[in-house]
Enzyme design. Structure first.
Site, short mmCIF file in Angstrom:
data_model
loop_
_atom_site.label_atom_id
_atom_site.label_comp_id
_atom_site.label_asym_id
_atom_site.label_seq_id
_atom_site.Cartn_x
_atom_site.Cartn_y
_atom_site.Cartn_z
N ASP A 22 13.93 -56.15 18.09
CA ASP A 22 14.28 -56.81 16.84
C ASP A 22 13.88 -55.87 15.69
O ASP A 22 13.14 -54.91 15.90
CB ASP A 22 13.49 -58.13 16.77
CG ASP A 22 13.56 -58.79 15.42
OD1 ASP A 22 14.67 -58.96 14.90
OD2 ASP A 22 12.49 -59.15 14.87
N ASP B 131 13.67 -56.96 11.65
CA ASP B 131 12.87 -57.63 10.61
C ASP B 131 11.70 -58.40 11.22
O ASP B 131 11.90 -59.24 12.09
CB ASP B 131 13.76 -58.60 9.81
CG ASP B 131 14.71 -57.87 8.88
OD1 ASP B 131 14.31 -57.61 7.74
OD2 ASP B 131 15.83 -57.53 9.31
N ASP C 72 9.80 -61.18 17.12
CA ASP C 72 8.80 -62.02 16.44
C ASP C 72 9.26 -63.43 16.15
O ASP C 72 8.51 -64.23 15.62
CB ASP C 72 8.40 -61.37 15.11
CG ASP C 72 9.51 -61.48 14.07
OD1 ASP C 72 10.65 -61.11 14.40
OD2 ASP C 72 9.24 -61.97 12.97
MG LIG Z 1 12.51 -60.74 13.40
#
Ligand SMILES: [Mg+2]
Length: 274
Positions: A38, A40, A215
């Protein structure tokens, strides 16, 4: 088995010896290993405006070195692929973006084949929105295989009109419509997410092992798809790296094989892979 290990949330970004050993196995055979991540919140710290997000220079350096050694390094993001490239700034990794609908590599954007038949319909909706809603103050974002009509800066009444218009056009054209905060989006009516993105990359590049770092909630699709690929025997080994944060869902840690704190923790994992 990495997939069945229990993890506890670590309170510092420092990995323990056992976690380091898990990663050591990957560096022995980088040519058959894929690093999928991922962007961001994982490579770039979350900031209040997405335009201000930045990948630290140290991490870029690590990613560049990894892309030279490993079979595949790919960034998987909800952003447009060009935005993802702009954020990471590395031409030599693969970007899977726009909610799993497009891939950018070697300077070319490619829409996934299942979505391609809908490209013209999305463009037709975009054009209709530009003609009908643009003059009312809505902002029509150029996104290719998905369309985003932003109505945050118009009156509530006009905002409602935007949503109604896009819903009606979406129904006529056979597209899926989703309404977010100040934005209504149209996309092909097929499943595309970080899980389908992971499967497509694994099938195409055929690594023996693949890891995913993430996240947030949408990253759980990638974690779960990795596990399925392992169960199916497509992958010999998988590793799920969860980036713990106050905003993220608890599953990002409970479903992970390794949990780290923030972007610093991710840097430590990437470094241990070299
Ligand atoms: Mg993310």
């Amino acid at each position: 088995m990495p997939g069945t290990r229990q993890v506890e949330r670590v309170s510092s970004p420092v990995m323990d010896g056992e976690e380091r050993n898990l990663l050591a196995a990957w560096k022995k055979d980088p040519g058959s290993s894929a690093i999928l991540t991922d962007i961001d919140g994982t490579l770039a710290p979350i900031v209040s405006t997405p335009d201000m997000a930045e990948v630290p220079a140290e991490l870029k350096k690590l990613l560049r070195r990894l892309s030279e050694e490993y079979l595949l390094v790919a960034g998987i993001s909800g952003r447009k692929t060009e935005d993802a490239l702009g954020l990471v700034g590395l031409e030599d990794i693969v970007y899977f973006g726009n909610h799993g609908f497009e891939i950018l590599r070697d300077g070319e954007v490619e829409v996934i084949p299942d979505a391609l038949p809908y490209l013209e319909k999305v463009q037709e909706l975009e054009q209709r929105a530009r003609d009908e809603l643009g003059p009312l103050g809505a902002f029509i974002e150029e996104k290719g295989i998905t369309a985003s009509i932003h109505y945050r800066n118009v009156s509530r009444e006009i905002g409602e009109r935007c949503v109604e218009f896009v819903k009606a056009e979406g129904e006529r054209l056979g597209l899926r419509i989703t309404v977010g905060r100040g934005v209504v989006e149209a996309r092909p009516p097929i499943r595309a997410d970080k899980g389908t993105a992971v499967r497509r990359l694994v099938e195409e590049y055929a690594p023996k092992r693949a890891m995913f770092l993430g996240d947030d909630t949408t990253d759980l699709d990638a974690f779960r798809e990795l596990e399925r690929l392992r169960e199916e025997g497509v992958l010999e080994e998988v590793l799920r790296v969860g980036v713990a944060s106050d905003e993220g869902p608890p599953e990002i840690v409970t479903e992970a094989d390794i949990a780290v704190e923030g972007v610093d923790g991710v840097g430590e994992v990437l470094e241990a892979l070299l």
